[in-house]
Design an enzyme around this catalytic site. Sequence first.
Site, mmCIF file in Angstrom:
data_model
loop_
_atom_site.group_PDB
_atom_site.id
_atom_site.type_symbol
_atom_site.label_atom_id
_atom_site.label_comp_id
_atom_site.label_asym_id
_atom_site.label_seq_id
_atom_site.Cartn_x
_atom_site.Cartn_y
_atom_site.Cartn_z
ATOM 1 N N HIS A 110 -2.750 -1.400 -3.489
ATOM 2 C CA HIS A 110 -3.520 -0.386 -3.198
ATOM 3 C C HIS A 110 -3.373 0.952 -4.050
ATOM 4 O O HIS A 110 -2.255 1.483 -4.068
ATOM 5 C CB HIS A 110 -3.979 0.220 -1.847
ATOM 6 N N ASP B 55 -4.954 -3.972 5.867
ATOM 7 C CA ASP B 55 -5.152 -5.129 4.986
ATOM 8 C C ASP B 55 -3.857 -5.979 4.874
ATOM 9 O O ASP B 55 -2.709 -5.444 5.025
ATOM 10 C CB ASP B 55 -5.393 -4.514 3.605
ATOM 11 N N SER C 195 0.877 -1.371 -0.047
ATOM 12 C CA SER C 195 -0.048 -0.067 0.092
ATOM 13 C C SER C 195 0.942 1.226 -0.009
ATOM 14 O O SER C 195 2.082 1.274 -0.671
ATOM 15 C CB SER C 195 -0.848 -0.153 1.239
#
Lengths: 274, 203
Positions: free
Chosen positions: B45, B138, B18
Amino acid sequence: MEYTVVQDEEIDILLLDLLERHGYDFTDYSKASLKRRINRLFSLDRFPSFAEFRFRLKNDPTYIRRFIEQITVPVTEMFRDPNFYRALREEVLPTLGTYPFIRIWHAGCSTGEEVYSMAILLKEANLFHKSLLYATDINPEVLEKARKGIFPLSQMKQYSENYILSGGKNDFSSYYSAIYDHAKFDASLNSKMIFSTHNLVSDRSFNEFQLILCRNVLIYFDRDLQSRVFKLFDDSLDHLGFLALGSKETIRFSGIASKYKQVGGKEKIWRKTV
Amino acid sequence: MAENGVGSGIEAVVIGGSAGSLNVILNTLPLLTRQLKLSIIIVLHRKSSYDSSLANLLGGKTTLPVKEADEKEPILPGKIYLAPADYHLLIEKDKTFSLDYSEKIHYSRPSLDATFQTAAEVYRSGLAGLLLSGANSDGAEGLRSVKANGGLTAIQDPEDAEVSYMPDQALSKMKPDYLLSAKEIAGFLNDLSQARSTRNKGS
């Protein structure tokens, strides 16, 4: 791992139960997604064991409705992929406008956000008065929501941005009235919509259309089922009709590909040429 | 670092990242061996956007083929796949990709957990999972399922990560086989690839 409780073999058992007892055929759905959603529901509803989950599914008709609602993916938005809607405005609607009457099928419409988006496009192209939008889904619960045309107000900022990016020139908020935390879309928009349950796996063609939209539904089907659904769409499309798919879906590997030509470059819109 | 040597039966690597991970990937790709014997699946992401410019950006950094994963596409060795924007990327039992447009997980679509977990259940001990920098939780659950299924796990050292939150979250839930700095990642992947090719020759 705590959230993969229901294993592959057990999923096969559930799918056979569903088919035999309730007539819903999920056996040709892509397994990875199905497994995730079944496990999600299993833990959401706090079943103590697979046996109890299976028993409930077999014997409680109200629970079947919940199962269908939760297993089929009810995620959609208005003017999702604005460039797609721009292509509809610029490359599809002008052609449809030459017909005396326009029939459009939203297959797998979920809660209806795309159907309302289409109605807005048709209004702005002055074609709405001669159009009919058929909106179908396997799941009766989402159709109930779609019929009402009430969506969360919190989404409207995003939808309004999408709308403008798609080439919309009006004030997006002129299409709905805000009621508390909901947006109720103008009743005239759903005056031309017909909602009905339809199962792409087992139901047949029910009309001829100039445009069929089925976006982010086929990704949940295996290749065989995809091919059967493409055949169903082909049978349901007029000569020179349009088929619109999701941004990662293609007709390339299906039996009908040779009869269709992609419209424009990037967007997943094909036109029937034969 | 773990005591055992680099896994020899690794067939696929899922890399999840991310905030702060894109640069790590961009710096890693040019150093990868041209004889890559593994499939690399990258899930990042990113802002949901419609174009595939990220695949082009990554593709410019290596001579290995880089592409966005298509639904039903078979996962082949020597290729680098990127999760498309705004879909969850899942792995089917027959080692093909499928896409899923269900709810966001940890505010994210693609979700790292979804890919880690489905890949773990398919590849089992043949999977390595690598979690990079990020400001999201996540990936931690997913990496844990990689480990639970017998796979190899690695996390970017929080000390080294641009944003340490995501590695820290994962470390609070599990003990990975490796803690790596950004500079060590290419070597780690090349070793996995080398171990696989040696093993195949031997058998």
